[in-house]
Motif scaffolding. Structure first.
Motif, PDB file in Angstrom:
ATOM      1  N   LYS A 288      -5.296   8.090   0.571  1.00 35.49           N
ATOM      2  CA  LYS A 288      -5.995   6.836   0.279  1.00 35.49           C
ATOM      3  C   LYS A 288      -5.145   5.625   0.662  1.00 35.49           C
TER       4      LYS A 288
ATOM      5  N   THR B 255     -10.795   3.806  -6.623  1.00 33.86           N
ATOM      6  CA  THR B 255      -9.452   3.340  -6.956  1.00 33.86           C
ATOM      7  C   THR B 255      -8.780   4.259  -7.986  1.00 33.86           C
ATOM      8  N   THR B 256      -9.458   5.346  -8.320  1.00 33.01           N
ATOM      9  CA  THR B 256      -8.845   6.397  -9.138  1.00 33.01           C
ATOM     10  C   THR B 256      -8.451   7.552  -8.222  1.00 33.01           C
TER      11      THR B 256
ATOM     12  N   PRO C   8      -5.514   6.070 -12.245  1.00 25.42           N
ATOM     13  CA  PRO C   8      -5.653   5.229 -11.046  1.00 25.42           C
ATOM     14  C   PRO C   8      -4.656   5.646  -9.963  1.00 25.42           C
ATOM     15  N   ILE C   9      -4.954   5.373  -8.708  1.00 27.91           N
ATOM     16  CA  ILE C   9      -3.999   5.672  -7.629  1.00 27.91           C
ATOM     17  C   ILE C   9      -2.782   4.751  -7.772  1.00 27.91           C
TER      18      ILE C   9
ATOM     19  N   THR D 121       0.829  -1.204   0.000  1.00 29.40           N
ATOM     20  CA  THR D 121       0.000   0.000   0.000  1.00 29.40           C
ATOM     21  C   THR D 121       0.866   1.257   0.000  1.00 29.40           C
TER      22      THR D 121
ATOM     23  N   THR E 237     -14.367   3.413 -11.606  1.00 30.08           N
ATOM     24  CA  THR E 237     -13.652   3.898 -10.423  1.00 30.08           C
ATOM     25  C   THR E 237     -13.765   2.907  -9.266  1.00 30.08           C
TER      26      THR E 237
ATOM     27  N   GLY F 193      -1.491   7.033  -3.699  1.00 26.72           N
ATOM     28  CA  GLY F 193      -2.669   7.901  -3.690  1.00 26.72           C
ATOM     29  C   GLY F 193      -2.773   8.765  -2.441  1.00 26.72           C
TER      30      GLY F 193
ATOM     31  N   LYS G 288      -0.750   0.083  -9.856  1.00 35.97           N
ATOM     32  CA  LYS G 288      -1.358  -0.546  -8.672  1.00 35.97           C
ATOM     33  C   LYS G 288      -2.854  -0.270  -8.611  1.00 35.97           C
ATOM     34  N   GLY G 289      -3.233   0.992  -8.840  1.00 33.49           N
ATOM     35  CA  GLY G 289      -4.647   1.347  -8.816  1.00 33.49           C
ATOM     36  C   GLY G 289      -5.413   0.673  -9.943  1.00 33.49           C
ATOM     37  N   TYR G 290      -4.752   0.528 -11.094  1.00 29.04           N
ATOM     38  CA  TYR G 290      -5.350  -0.227 -12.211  1.00 29.04           C
ATOM     39  C   TYR G 290      -5.629  -1.657 -11.758  1.00 29.04           C
TER      40      TYR G 290
END
Lengths: 358, 358
Positions: free
Chosen positions: A234, B185-186, B229-230, A185, B164, A231, B234-236
């Motif tokens: 987040k 997650t974006t 993505p964040i 994370t 998202t 993020g 990873k966010g993807y």
């Protein structure tokens, strides 16, 4: 094998044999040493090079310092049809978590979904190892862990009360490789910082900042700063939730109770992990699900691309390809690591990596 | 009430009454309208203003266009002790997901942990509403949803195949407010882009890029680009896993099957959501768990801070404080929104927001 800067290619069987005899020499029973060696080698095979044999010196140091119980009495301390908590009695993390995943697979086959958590566990290697295990049973694995050292402060703070607390998921596909996500994370896992230090390379901006909030690029100065969450706030929130689920829920260490296993080799870590297993059969026809995953994977891969992008990857595809290549050609290990392992073999009085697999 | 640019303060009961009669006028049965109105008001009360009454015009438009089934026959279509799938028969998302959470709470009380997913559902408002519901039963809620429009391409791509897809968690505390995370997650949720456009403000760099990969800062040109993505890839990966868990697993829409409910008011969306409920009692003494959470929250809050930071927040703390303030003082609604609702009340032939709660 050479000691210049080119990586050394080592066959998986040879690597597993060396880890196995090193762990046995440190005091682990043969069956346990073999199981841990297999999982550590699997980590290197899939390219999780921050979590494979690179951790062996540290594990051996901890075992020899009495920081690991080599004869643990692992027990289920609470149980319902859809959950259990295993107290690992301070055994090797790989053994405790494997046991947890096996139990969760059994329970999910009956209940449809099952959660098994650990306490009294230890560092267990890459999260994806465990999230992947249910996949061959047509089950989904979702894995959460408390990292083994705090490198992350709350958002806006500088007290390192959180770890890189990873999330991993393993999702069966049909003809495509399974979708496997394994992510800290934080922007970078601490193992990646160590790899950079070992290779003498600077870190990219965005991985770490120092206590004044300035970018920290020198990995040998990592102890002067901390990791950044993905993020921003987040990722801080995610790290906190993962820690509550993997740690606090099972009575494992979280927050200021987390022992830094990089610096302290003797104190019991009381590490916590949790696996959620979802049995596809409970939801319908696993073949239909896997066909949908294949279709989705192919849609993603076939997406029109941004300028300069050669290929779109799906999570798990690269480690799958690496695993096939490394199993065939050997695992590339940094020359310095190989040299270190040669010195340690002498010190531990075990046959070196070069020896034939035992 | 005024129509200048200052927000208008509206008491929660009055807002719920207006939503209730608007939904009834659109064709929802009284009990269902009251339940949805309560949840939408709750969204505004906790400050999730992109998911409260601001969505009412869109919901009514969809109901009147036949895009929502006002007399759904919700049924459990698969079930094991630790899981179930509910087919919502295209009913209002709030009703389908509430039913799923209630069932998951019942099942978790017996099995320790339970997963209930939905298909044939619809947009259900803020994820945190549902993740919070188990908390009052001394249970943890983890919620996953497929977003109701695709705004996210795979990493490196430009075809918008993902949404998202949010993650939410609700975790009981003792004297502290529960820890509640609710995150897209974006980097930014699409609602935030719309808010920027409404206020005539540019977006910060990092929210969106255009089809050439250049930063997109003008929110009125949002349709020319896509969300980021964040944590990059990873966010993807997270958005993909959440979509597989909340959508594909239950036979709900995912990937190219997702209907853009902002543009299309009639096509059945087949939205999927999933809630995991964890009963603290199965793991030990809930009071001990909550004491640990309190201690952790206080440690985080007391962390030494980076230069320039006034206060460290724990996820859920700000919405908790907002909920208390808004329940006491009224919910601040944008003057334009209040004006729009006044026009719509006339058009729908219902008593306006200003009328006494019914």
């Amino acid at each position: 094998m050479t000691t210049d800067n080119k990586p050394v290619l080592v066959q998986a069987g040879r690597l597993a044999g060396f880890i196995d005899r090193s762990l046995q020499a440190a005091g682990l029973p043969a069956a346990d040493a073999a199981k841990v060696a297999g999982l550590m080698t699997e980590a290197d095979l899939q390219g999780s090079d921050g979590h494979g044999v690179i951790r062996l010196p540290q594990y051996v140091k901890r075992i020899r310092a009495g920081g690991i119980n080599t004869r643990p009495d692992m027990r289920v301390v609470s149980e319902r049809p859809g959950m259990a908590v295993i107290d690992g009695d301070n055994g090797m993390g790989h053994l405790v978590v494997s046991r947890a995943v096996e139990l969760a697979i059994d329970k999910a086959a009956a209940s449809g979904v099952a959660w098994v958590g650990t306490r009294g566990s230890n560092h267990a290697g890459p999260a994806s190892l465990y999230a992947r295990m249910p996949v061959r049973h047509d089950m989904i694995g979702l894995y959460f862990a408390v990292g083994s050292a705090n490198h992350l402060p709350p958002w806006g703070g500088i007290d390192m009360l959180l770890s890189t607390n990873p999330i991993a998921a393993g999702i069966p596909a049909g003809h495509e490789p399974p979708v496997v996500l394994d992510m800290a994370t934080t922007v970078a896992a601490y193992g990646k910082v160590k790899s950079k230090a070992k290779r003498g390379e600077p870190m990219p901006e965005g991985w770490m900042i120092d206590r004044e909030g300035r970018p920290l690029l020198d990995p040998t100065r990592a102890h002067e700063g901390f990791l950044l969450p993905i993020g921003g706030y987040k990722g801080y929130g995610l790290a906190l939730i993962v820690g509550l689920l993997a740690g606090t829920l099972q009575g494992a260490a979280m927050g200021r109770d987390v022992v830094d296993f990089n610096k302290d080799h003797a104190t019991v870590t009381n590490t916590g992990q949790a696996i959620l297993v979802i049995d596809l059969k409970a939801f319908g026809d696993p073949a239909a699900f896997k066909t949908s995953v294949d279709r989705l994977v192919r849609d993603l891969r076939a997406s029109e691309r941004l300028p300069g992008v050669d290929r779109i990857w799906v999570p798990g595809e690269q480690s799958h390809a690496r695993r096939e290549a490394y199993a065939r050609d050997g695992i590339p290990l940094a020359a310095e690591l190989v040299a270190e392992l040669r010195d340690l073999a002498r010190q531990w009085d075990v046959a070196p990596l070069e020896a034939a697999a035992s």
